[in-house]
Design an enzyme around this catalytic site. Structure first.
Site, PDB file in Angstrom:
ATOM      1  N   GLU A  53       5.687 -12.002   6.688  1.00 25.70           N
ATOM      2  CA  GLU A  53       5.181 -12.711   7.877  1.00 25.70           C
ATOM      3  C   GLU A  53       4.677 -11.733   8.926  1.00 25.70           C
ATOM      4  O   GLU A  53       4.003 -12.116   9.868  1.00 25.70           O
ATOM      5  CB  GLU A  53       6.282 -13.597   8.468  1.00 25.70           C
ATOM      6  CG  GLU A  53       6.607 -14.780   7.592  1.00 25.70           C
ATOM      7  CD  GLU A  53       7.611 -15.731   8.224  1.00 25.70           C
ATOM      8  OE1 GLU A  53       8.343 -15.311   9.147  1.00 25.70           O
ATOM      9  OE2 GLU A  53       7.663 -16.892   7.777  1.00 25.70           O
ATOM     10  N   VAL A  88      11.086  -7.557   9.094  1.00 29.01           N
ATOM     11  CA  VAL A  88      12.198  -6.622   9.269  1.00 29.01           C
ATOM     12  C   VAL A  88      11.874  -5.737  10.474  1.00 29.01           C
ATOM     13  O   VAL A  88      10.767  -5.196  10.580  1.00 29.01           O
ATOM     14  CB  VAL A  88      12.418  -5.758   8.009  1.00 29.01           C
ATOM     15  CG1 VAL A  88      13.548  -4.759   8.227  1.00 29.01           C
ATOM     16  CG2 VAL A  88      12.727  -6.649   6.815  1.00 29.01           C
ATOM     17  N   MET A 112       0.840  -1.194   0.000  1.00 27.37           N
ATOM     18  CA  MET A 112       0.000   0.000   0.000  1.00 27.37           C
ATOM     19  C   MET A 112       0.883   1.256   0.000  1.00 27.37           C
ATOM     20  O   MET A 112       0.431   2.338   0.390  1.00 27.37           O
ATOM     21  CB  MET A 112      -0.933   0.000   1.212  1.00 27.37           C
ATOM     22  CG  MET A 112      -1.913  -1.164   1.184  1.00 27.37           C
ATOM     23  SD  MET A 112      -3.414  -0.837   2.107  1.00 27.37           S
ATOM     24  CE  MET A 112      -2.754  -0.564   3.736  1.00 27.37           C
ATOM     25  N   ALA A 149      11.901  -0.299   4.769  1.00 23.90           N
ATOM     26  CA  ALA A 149      12.852  -1.385   4.509  1.00 23.90           C
ATOM     27  C   ALA A 149      12.186  -2.761   4.537  1.00 23.90           C
ATOM     28  O   ALA A 149      12.691  -3.696   3.908  1.00 23.90           O
ATOM     29  CB  ALA A 149      13.988  -1.322   5.522  1.00 23.90           C
ATOM     30  N   GLY A 150      11.075  -2.886   5.261  1.00 22.89           N
ATOM     31  CA  GLY A 150      10.348  -4.160   5.265  1.00 22.89           C
ATOM     32  C   GLY A 150       9.822  -4.486   3.874  1.00 22.89           C
ATOM     33  O   GLY A 150       9.983  -5.599   3.368  1.00 22.89           O
ATOM     34  N   HIS A 151       9.214  -3.480   3.226  1.00 23.70           N
ATOM     35  CA  HIS A 151       8.711  -3.688   1.858  1.00 23.70           C
ATOM     36  C   HIS A 151       9.876  -4.016   0.913  1.00 23.70           C
ATOM     37  O   HIS A 151       9.776  -4.911   0.071  1.00 23.70           O
ATOM     38  CB  HIS A 151       8.026  -2.425   1.334  1.00 23.70           C
ATOM     39  CG  HIS A 151       6.807  -2.012   2.110  1.00 23.70           C
ATOM     40  ND1 HIS A 151       6.722  -0.823   2.792  1.00 23.70           N
ATOM     41  CD2 HIS A 151       5.618  -2.637   2.294  1.00 23.70           C
ATOM     42  CE1 HIS A 151       5.525  -0.722   3.364  1.00 23.70           C
ATOM     43  NE2 HIS A 151       4.835  -1.802   3.078  1.00 23.70           N
TER      44      HIS A 151
HETATM   45  P1  AMP Z   1       1.410  -3.031   3.495  1.00 22.83           P
HETATM   46  O1  AMP Z   1       1.953  -1.963   2.607  1.00 22.83           O
HETATM   47  O2  AMP Z   1       1.419  -2.674   4.945  1.00 22.83           O
HETATM   48  O3  AMP Z   1       0.096  -3.585   3.026  1.00 22.83           O
HETATM   49  O4  AMP Z   1       2.418  -4.250   3.393  1.00 22.83           O
HETATM   50  C1  AMP Z   1       2.773  -4.800   2.152  1.00 22.83           C
HETATM   51  C2  AMP Z   1       3.559  -6.060   2.381  1.00 22.83           C
HETATM   52  O5  AMP Z   1       4.727  -5.759   3.153  1.00 22.83           O
HETATM   53  C3  AMP Z   1       2.796  -7.131   3.167  1.00 22.83           C
HETATM   54  O6  AMP Z   1       3.083  -8.402   2.603  1.00 22.83           O
HETATM   55  C4  AMP Z   1       3.377  -7.005   4.548  1.00 22.83           C
HETATM   56  O7  AMP Z   1       3.296  -8.206   5.304  1.00 22.83           O
HETATM   57  C5  AMP Z   1       4.826  -6.655   4.229  1.00 22.83           C
HETATM   58  N1  AMP Z   1       5.474  -6.000   5.368  1.00 22.83           N
HETATM   59  C6  AMP Z   1       5.026  -4.927   6.066  1.00 22.83           C
HETATM   60  N2  AMP Z   1       5.854  -4.642   7.084  1.00 22.83           N
HETATM   61  C7  AMP Z   1       6.857  -5.557   7.034  1.00 22.83           C
HETATM   62  C8  AMP Z   1       8.011  -5.815   7.829  1.00 22.83           C
HETATM   63  N3  AMP Z   1       8.320  -5.068   8.894  1.00 22.83           N
HETATM   64  N4  AMP Z   1       8.820  -6.845   7.487  1.00 22.83           N
HETATM   65  C9  AMP Z   1       8.514  -7.619   6.408  1.00 22.83           C
HETATM   66  N5  AMP Z   1       7.435  -7.439   5.622  1.00 22.83           N
HETATM   67  C10 AMP Z   1       6.612  -6.433   5.931  1.00 22.83           C
END
Ligand code: AMP
Length: 316
Positions: A181, A209, A63, A68-70
């Site tokens: 995850e 992350v 979204m 860094a997680g993304h």
């Molecule tokens: P979002 O933009 O919040 O919908 O997240 C998009 C994707 O990034 C989803 O698959 C989330 O699980 C993943 N995601 C969000 N935060 C993290 C994180 N800290 N570490 C790893 N993946 C993440």
């Protein structure tokens, strides 16, 4: 710098203090230009071109408000396929009427900058009209996997996620799609819907992350006040204690209850602390008889934080 696996229970990635991690996930030698497409037609044309050349394609749905997680998901995707599509769509269907849709952080220019050098090839950023044209009427729902945990506090949230993810997978038709995850219930739901609907895509799970103090990266962490940010890592510390208690033979309900008590004492408003089967999310009770997952959701002020860790099973 990044170190892997800061906690004895989980495969995870910890950032160093004062490191946003954004540049760490970029690979400077991979400076392929990233183009943006906004329609299903343009997305399919690009993917067909790659397929025609014998390449495999991965999709990383997000979204936006990329952190860094993304970006780590893109790294995981690159290990599976030569081409990576990142989608950015703030999906109105998955927000409740009192949730933060209007305030959700949106900055496509910053997201493009974050993507530079990550090895991503294409940004798919459709508008709401492209995703949900006039008269749109379909919903995908998996009640048995989504009625409790986050689904209990967020009615219709998972229907919104399942519907948009199904659409993204059908629009892009990738060979693989990567999900974090961090959103564990969402990850299991997506694996299930792909099996149930016979979608030909491999769902790949990516580790969480975390900031140097353990807080899982989230686009919503920016909502935390200075004081709340200081308390926030207690969520993962508490989940870790629950996991340790379980590993030492404490009963599931008892360990989860102690976790809830600790979080409340620290100022969290607890939604749930739960010990579940890692594949089905079925509730577990008594001392562990196999592997488990500890999941929790709790509010600090108005910000809802979620996190989870695996608990491997070893016979004592
Ligand atoms: P979002 O933009 O919040 O919908 O997240 C998009 C994707 O990034 C989803 O698959 C989330 O699980 C993943 N995601 C969000 N935060 C993290 C994180 N800290 N570490 C790893 N993946 C993440």
């Amino acid at each position: 710098m990044i170190r892997k696996s800061g906690n004895r229970f989980s495969e995870e990635i910890m950032l160093k203090e004062n490191d946003s991690g954004l540049s760490r996930f970029a690979e400077p030698e991979l400076t392929r230009p990233i183009t943006t497409v906004r329609t299903v037609r343009d997305l399919r044309a690009r993917v067909a071109q790659w397929r025609g050349a014998g390449e495999r394609v991965a999709l990383v749905p997000t979204m936006g408000a990329l952190h860094a997680g993304h970006l780590s998901l893109i790294g995981v995707a690159k290990a599976h396929t030569s081409r990576v599509v990142v989608s950015i769509f703030v999906n109105p269907m998955q927000f409740g009427p009192h949730e933060d849709l209007a305030h959700y952080p949106r900055d496509e220019a910053a997201d493009m900058q974050a993507l530079a050098g990550t090895g991503a090839d294409l940004l798919y950023a459709p508008g709401a009209d492209e995703m949900y044209p006039q008269g749109f009427a379909t919903q995908v729902s998996l009640p048995s996997l989504t009625e409790d945990l986050c689904g209990a506090a967020r009615p219709n949230h998972f229907e919104g996620v399942a519907t948009v993810v199904t659409k993204l997978l059908m629009q892009c038709a990738p060979d693989a799609a990567v999900f974090g995850e961090k959103d564990y219930q969402q990850l299991l739901m997506i694996k299930r819907l792909v099996r149930d609907l016979d979608l030909e895509v491999e769902i790949v799970a990516a580790p969480i992350v975390r900031e140097a103090d353990g807080l899982a990266l989230s686009s919503r962490n920016g909502y935390l006040s200075h004081a709340e940010r200081k308390i926030a890592p207690i969520l993962i510390q508490t989940i870790g204690h629950v996991a340790s208690d379980l590993a030492q033979g404490r009963g599931c309900d008892d360990a989860a209850e102690a976790g809830r008590f600790k979080l409340e004492a620290e100022g969290f408003r607890v939604d749930y602390v739960a010990v579940r089967d890692p594949d089905t999310l079925a509730p577990l009770s008594g001392p562990l008889k196999g592997p488990a997952r500890v999941l929790a959701a709790a509010y600090l002020g108005k910000t809802r934080l979620i996190d989870n860790v695996p608990v491997p099973f070893s016979r004592r």
